[in-house]
Design a protein around this motif. Structure first.
Motif, PDB file in Angstrom:
ATOM      1  N   MET A   1       0.847  -1.185   0.000  1.00 49.88           N
ATOM      2  CA  MET A   1       0.000   0.000   0.000  1.00 49.88           C
ATOM      3  C   MET A   1       0.888   1.244   0.000  1.00 49.88           C
ATOM      4  O   MET A   1       1.783   1.370   0.820  1.00 49.88           O
ATOM      5  N   LYS A   2       0.626   2.133  -0.933  1.00 55.06           N
ATOM      6  CA  LYS A   2       1.454   3.333  -1.057  1.00 55.06           C
ATOM      7  C   LYS A   2       1.305   4.220   0.178  1.00 55.06           C
ATOM      8  O   LYS A   2       0.230   4.363   0.727  1.00 55.06           O
ATOM      9  N   LEU A   3       2.409   4.785   0.567  1.00 55.97           N
ATOM     10  CA  LEU A   3       2.429   5.630   1.755  1.00 55.97           C
ATOM     11  C   LEU A   3       1.981   7.051   1.413  1.00 55.97           C
ATOM     12  O   LEU A   3       2.443   7.645   0.445  1.00 55.97           O
ATOM     13  N   THR A   4       1.061   7.561   2.217  1.00 53.82           N
ATOM     14  CA  THR A   4       0.681   8.972   2.109  1.00 53.82           C
ATOM     15  C   THR A   4       0.792   9.555   3.507  1.00 53.82           C
ATOM     16  O   THR A   4       0.811   8.808   4.489  1.00 53.82           O
ATOM     17  N   TYR A   5       0.852  10.862   3.587  1.00 50.34           N
ATOM     18  CA  TYR A   5       0.951  11.466   4.914  1.00 50.34           C
ATOM     19  C   TYR A   5       0.329  12.857   4.913  1.00 50.34           C
ATOM     20  O   TYR A   5       0.180  13.478   3.870  1.00 50.34           O
ATOM     21  N   LYS A  19      -0.090   7.103   6.550  1.00 48.09           N
ATOM     22  CA  LYS A  19      -1.060   6.088   6.133  1.00 48.09           C
ATOM     23  C   LYS A  19      -0.397   5.187   5.103  1.00 48.09           C
ATOM     24  O   LYS A  19       0.200   5.691   4.152  1.00 48.09           O
ATOM     25  N   GLY A  20      -0.458   3.864   5.326  1.00 45.48           N
ATOM     26  CA  GLY A  20       0.145   2.928   4.384  1.00 45.48           C
ATOM     27  C   GLY A  20       1.294   2.164   5.010  1.00 45.48           C
ATOM     28  O   GLY A  20       1.372   2.022   6.223  1.00 45.48           O
ATOM     29  N   ASP A  21       2.184   1.677   4.173  1.00 47.15           N
ATOM     30  CA  ASP A  21       3.325   0.891   4.638  1.00 47.15           C
ATOM     31  C   ASP A  21       4.557   1.783   4.723  1.00 47.15           C
ATOM     32  O   ASP A  21       4.930   2.428   3.741  1.00 47.15           O
ATOM     33  N   ASP A  25      10.621   4.175   1.210  1.00 46.88           N
ATOM     34  CA  ASP A  25      10.780   4.334  -0.242  1.00 46.88           C
ATOM     35  C   ASP A  25      10.965   5.807  -0.585  1.00 46.88           C
ATOM     36  O   ASP A  25      11.509   6.570   0.203  1.00 46.88           O
ATOM     37  N   GLU A  26      10.482   6.228  -1.730  1.00 46.07           N
ATOM     38  CA  GLU A  26      10.742   7.613  -2.161  1.00 46.07           C
ATOM     39  C   GLU A  26      10.115   8.655  -1.236  1.00 46.07           C
ATOM     40  O   GLU A  26      10.515   9.810  -1.229  1.00 46.07           O
ATOM     41  N   VAL A  27       9.130   8.255  -0.449  1.00 43.57           N
ATOM     42  CA  VAL A  27       8.505   9.202   0.479  1.00 43.57           C
ATOM     43  C   VAL A  27       9.411   9.446   1.694  1.00 43.57           C
ATOM     44  O   VAL A  27       9.331  10.486   2.334  1.00 43.57           O
TER      45      VAL A  27
END
Length: 112
Positions: A1-5, A19-21, A25-27
């Motif tokens: 699941m893509k990470l958002t914040y 929110k997410g895993d 990664d790039e985040v």
């Protein structure tokens, strides 16, 4: 699941809602930047809400530690709130529960 914040702040702290895993990664660099920006604004208290985080990888753990180190370098502190049972177990296994102060909810943090 893509990470958002999302971020937020009040008179007690700056907040980061993830929110997410959390897999670094790039985040990842952006999350560290959020902490750096908060420090620039004079923040001493940073709260990371983990209620929507399902999974944290070793890179994700590294990210949390990087954020904590940045805050502690300016005599600040990072608190974790609302970890799922899975994330709670991970914090215990990695002994991060001894490094971070963990609250069951943001309300618990605000009421401390």
């Amino acid at each position: 699941m893509k990470l958002t914040y999302q971020t937020g702040k009040d008179d007690k702290a700056h907040y980061l809602y993830i929110k997410g895993d959390l897999i670094g990664d790039e985040v990842g660099p952006k999350l560290v930047e959020v902490v750096s920006d908060a420090i620039q604004e004079g923040a001493k208290t940073f709260v990371i809400d983990l209620s929507e985080v399902r999974y944290i990888s070793s890179s994700g753990i590294g990210l949390l530690i990087t954020m904590l180190t940045k805050m502690r370098n300016v005599d600040g502190e990072v608190y974790l709130t609302s970890p799922s049972d899975h994330v709670k177990k991970l914090l215990i296994i990695t002994k991060l529960n001894n490094i971070f102060t963990v609250f069951d909810s943001i309300e618990d943090f605000r009421n401390q």
